[in-house]
Design a protein around this motif. Structure first.
Motif, PDB file in Angstrom:
ATOM      1  N   UNK A 198      17.112  11.839 -18.065  1.00  0.00           N
ATOM      2  CA  UNK A 198      16.478  12.793 -17.148  1.00  0.00           C
ATOM      3  C   UNK A 198      16.331  14.154 -17.829  1.00  0.00           C
ATOM      4  N   UNK A 199      15.148  14.756 -17.688  1.00  0.00           N
ATOM      5  CA  UNK A 199      14.911  16.047 -18.347  1.00  0.00           C
ATOM      6  C   UNK A 199      15.481  17.207 -17.536  1.00  0.00           C
ATOM      7  N   UNK A 200      15.869  18.262 -18.234  1.00  0.00           N
ATOM      8  CA  UNK A 200      16.299  19.500 -17.585  1.00  0.00           C
ATOM      9  C   UNK A 200      15.709  20.657 -18.386  1.00  0.00           C
ATOM     10  N   UNK A 201      15.599  21.814 -17.743  1.00  0.00           N
ATOM     11  CA  UNK A 201      15.101  23.013 -18.437  1.00  0.00           C
ATOM     12  C   UNK A 201      16.309  23.827 -18.897  1.00  0.00           C
ATOM     13  N   UNK A 202      16.279  24.325 -20.132  1.00  0.00           N
ATOM     14  CA  UNK A 202      17.352  25.206 -20.615  1.00  0.00           C
ATOM     15  C   UNK A 202      17.069  26.601 -20.044  1.00  0.00           C
ATOM     16  N   UNK A 203      17.934  27.095 -19.149  1.00  0.00           N
ATOM     17  CA  UNK A 203      17.645  28.367 -18.464  1.00  0.00           C
ATOM     18  C   UNK A 203      17.733  29.586 -19.394  1.00  0.00           C
ATOM     19  N   UNK A 254      16.542  16.337 -22.801  1.00  0.00           N
ATOM     20  CA  UNK A 254      17.353  15.371 -22.061  1.00  0.00           C
ATOM     21  C   UNK A 254      18.700  15.296 -22.760  1.00  0.00           C
ATOM     22  N   UNK A 255      19.688  14.776 -22.051  1.00  0.00           N
ATOM     23  CA  UNK A 255      21.043  14.740 -22.602  1.00  0.00           C
ATOM     24  C   UNK A 255      21.118  13.897 -23.878  1.00  0.00           C
ATOM     25  N   UNK A 258      21.621  26.975 -27.721  1.00  0.00           N
ATOM     26  CA  UNK A 258      23.014  26.529 -27.659  1.00  0.00           C
ATOM     27  C   UNK A 258      23.834  27.468 -26.766  1.00  0.00           C
ATOM     28  N   UNK A 259      23.621  28.778 -26.926  1.00  0.00           N
ATOM     29  CA  UNK A 259      24.335  29.737 -26.076  1.00  0.00           C
ATOM     30  C   UNK A 259      23.980  29.542 -24.599  1.00  0.00           C
ATOM     31  N   UNK A 260      22.691  29.284 -24.311  1.00  0.00           N
ATOM     32  CA  UNK A 260      22.276  29.043 -22.922  1.00  0.00           C
ATOM     33  C   UNK A 260      22.906  27.768 -22.360  1.00  0.00           C
ATOM     34  N   UNK A 278      25.130  25.223 -18.577  1.00  0.00           N
ATOM     35  CA  UNK A 278      25.450  23.786 -18.523  1.00  0.00           C
ATOM     36  C   UNK A 278      24.445  22.934 -17.707  1.00  0.00           C
ATOM     37  N   UNK A 279      23.130  23.106 -17.958  1.00  0.00           N
ATOM     38  CA  UNK A 279      22.146  22.319 -17.183  1.00  0.00           C
ATOM     39  C   UNK A 279      22.253  20.820 -17.460  1.00  0.00           C
ATOM     40  N   UNK A 280      22.755  20.465 -18.646  1.00  0.00           N
ATOM     41  CA  UNK A 280      22.857  19.051 -19.049  1.00  0.00           C
ATOM     42  C   UNK A 280      23.928  18.299 -18.252  1.00  0.00           C
ATOM     43  N   UNK A 281      24.784  19.049 -17.559  1.00  0.00           N
ATOM     44  CA  UNK A 281      25.822  18.381 -16.752  1.00  0.00           C
ATOM     45  C   UNK A 281      25.364  18.203 -15.302  1.00  0.00           C
ATOM     46  N   UNK A 282      24.153  18.690 -14.997  1.00  0.00           N
ATOM     47  CA  UNK A 282      23.658  18.629 -13.611  1.00  0.00           C
ATOM     48  C   UNK A 282      22.600  17.549 -13.418  1.00  0.00           C
ATOM     49  N   UNK A 283      22.361  16.728 -14.460  1.00  0.00           N
ATOM     50  CA  UNK A 283      21.366  15.640 -14.329  1.00  0.00           C
ATOM     51  C   UNK A 283      22.077  14.310 -14.128  1.00  0.00           C
ATOM     52  N   UNK A 284      21.330  13.366 -13.570  1.00  0.00           N
ATOM     53  CA  UNK A 284      21.918  12.070 -13.196  1.00  0.00           C
ATOM     54  C   UNK A 284      22.117  11.128 -14.386  1.00  0.00           C
ATOM     55  N   UNK A 285      21.233  11.260 -15.399  1.00  0.00           N
ATOM     56  CA  UNK A 285      21.296  10.286 -16.503  1.00  0.00           C
ATOM     57  C   UNK A 285      20.993  10.966 -17.832  1.00  0.00           C
TER      58      UNK A 285
END
Length: 485
Positions: free
Chosen positions: A171-176, A185-186, A154-156, A161-168
């Motif tokens: 779409x999967x993103x990695x939590x940095x 995914x969102x 949650x802190x990451x 904010x990787x979830x705001x950089x995906x199109x849908x």
């Protein structure tokens, strides 16, 4: 019992919800068994859920008690008697309930001024307790009801904010920045994280985060060996103190304690144990989705059909919204009769720890709530993971990808509401249960789960990681107490 002048006095203030009350009651008992005067604060309708347990502790010599405080139902716009989060039946009611928790500040402040405790342990949803504790010059420890992985994630998310950089949403993103590669995914995130737009929970979440970062530290129902990287990450990267003192469920040693943990069960525990005693070791699947999760009739039917089609023996805890409860319209005709002997259906509250600890249990189908996940780990049982809401999708990652003791059922989307969930079909449910119980992969999972179960039990024994953490926390609190006297 008279308070000795040098006796440490801790106040415990759990949110009125089973997922917080059950572990914090166990935690208060652990403190009291080590000579601390423990006071639990709750409301009149919640106190009876654990008053017998507290009475038994007192009879054994512990200095532990309950103080009650009226729930402001009327002021909050809630119906009379709605004193527990599990009693809310809509998103609107839930939001009113959470806002009502702010109305406890004045009476709690009065209690603390009367009693002068040495520390306050409060659930996250009472963020104002950090200000009250500061005013009184005592430490406030935060209890989130989860393990450390979801808190670190949650802190990451908040920072990068990787979830705001995906199109849908899919779409999967990695939590940095985390110790493991965790992809999400969102659609697996809660509504208040998912997007940046203001919603009724935004301000409360900001307040919760502020309170966590200004608290003395966090107290966690977890143990070092189950998430070592996240214990280190929370201390070094999030930058806060944390004491893991779990699994707290292990303070319930006998069947009576295990049966009464939480609330009154809806049938005799002997009936349940007799049924389990008639089964072979590791042959039964236990299916339960926690105290806050309700399924639609369509989803219950899919579970029933999966169980009928499988050869598995099972205990299934069924909960439905009250309006549907009487009809049982989802249950296939003759279902209970047909599966008599092979399956036991419990309608209502079940003694989960008692069931999971039985040697007949070979697998657990769970919603991945933290208490259930940790109780599964502690019992040394592999799991079918079926996350629904809260931080459950993060817990699934821990069970499936990191600990490798879980089989995902295929749940993809976070949702608090029963009617907005797309049902998981019977084929997927049956496939996951078979993978959990049958074959070489199931054996390997069971072996890993059994090893973790042993580590969980060792953690709370004298000299174990959680035992040492509790000893050092109490030493630190006593030092603070003597410095302030």
């Amino acid at each position: 019992m008279n308070k000795r002048t040098d006796q440490l006095h801790a106040y415990f203030f759990p949110v009125m919800a089973p997922g917080h009350m059950i572990p914090l009651v166990d935690m208060a008992r652990q403190f009291a068994r080590r000579g601390v005067k423990a006071t639990l604060v709750t409301t009149p309708l919640n106190a009876p859920k654990f008053s017998k347990t507290i009475q038994r502790e007192r009879e054994l010599g512990s200095d532990i008690s309950i103080r009650t405080i009226e729930f402001p139902c009327k002021e909050a716009g809630l119906p009379d008697g709605c004193e527990n989060l599990a009693s809310t039946t809509s998103t609107e009611m839930t939001q009113k309930f959470i806002k009502a928790l702010y109305l406890f500040q004045q009476p709690i402040e009065q209690f603390l001024e009367e009693d002068h405790p040495d520390c306050l342990i409060a659930s996250t949803l009472f963020p104002w307790t950090v200000d009250v504790a500061a005013k009184l010059g005592i430490p406030r420890l935060v209890f989130s009801g989860t393990g450390l992985l979801p808190i670190c994630a949650y802190h990451s998310l908040m920072e990068y904010k990787p979830h705001l950089k995906v199109e849908s949403d899919t779409e999967e993103f990695i939590i940095p920045g985390l110790p493991h590669t965790i992809k999400m995914s969102r659609q697996q995130l809660s509504d208040h994280i998912k997007d940046e737009t203001e919603n009724p929970m935004t301000e409360i979440i900001k307040d919760v985060m502020r309170a966590e970062m200004t608290s003395y530290g966090a107290i966690v129902n977890s143990f070092y060996e189950v998430e070592p990287n996240y214990v280190k990450h929370y201390r070094e990267v999030v930058g806060k103190k944390a004491w893991h003192i779990g699994p707290v469920s292990l303070c319930n040693k006998d069947n009576e304690d295990k049966a009464q943990r939480g609330q009154e069960i809806c049938f005799s525990e002997h009936q349940c144990l007799d049924w389990l005693n008639s089964k072979k070791p590791k042959s039964v699947v236990y299916i339960c989705f926690g105290s806050m999760s309700f399924f639609s009739s369509a989803q219950l039917l899919e579970i029933a059909m999966a169980l009928e089609a499988s050869d598995q023996q099972f205990i299934w805890v069924v909960k439905q919204n009250t309006k549907n409860e009487e009809q049982n319209e989802w249950m296939p005709e003759g279902f209970e009769e047909k599966l008599k002997g092979r399956g036991l259906i419990i309608k209502g509250w079940a003694p989960q720890v008692l069931i999971l600890d039985h040697e007949a249990i070979g697998g657990f189908v769970t919603h991945c709530g933290w208490n259930s996940s940790l109780e599964g780990v502690t019992a040394g049982v592999p799991m079918v993971t079926w996350p629904l809401s809260a931080e459950q999708f993060f817990n699934e990652k821990l069970l499936v990808e990191i600990l490798k003791i879980g089989v995902p059922v295929g749940a993809q989307a976070w949702s608090q509401r029963t009617d907005s969930r797309v049902p998981i079909n019977r084929e997927n449910i049956q496939r996951a249960m078979t993978k959990l119980m049958v074959g070489s992969e199931a054996e390997e999972m069971r072996s890993r789960a059994a090893a973790l179960g042993k580590l969980a039990k060792m953690a709370v024994e004298k000299g174990g990681s959680s035992d040492n953490n509790l000893v050092s926390l109490l030493e630190e609190l006593r030092k603070k107490q003597s410095n302030s006297n």
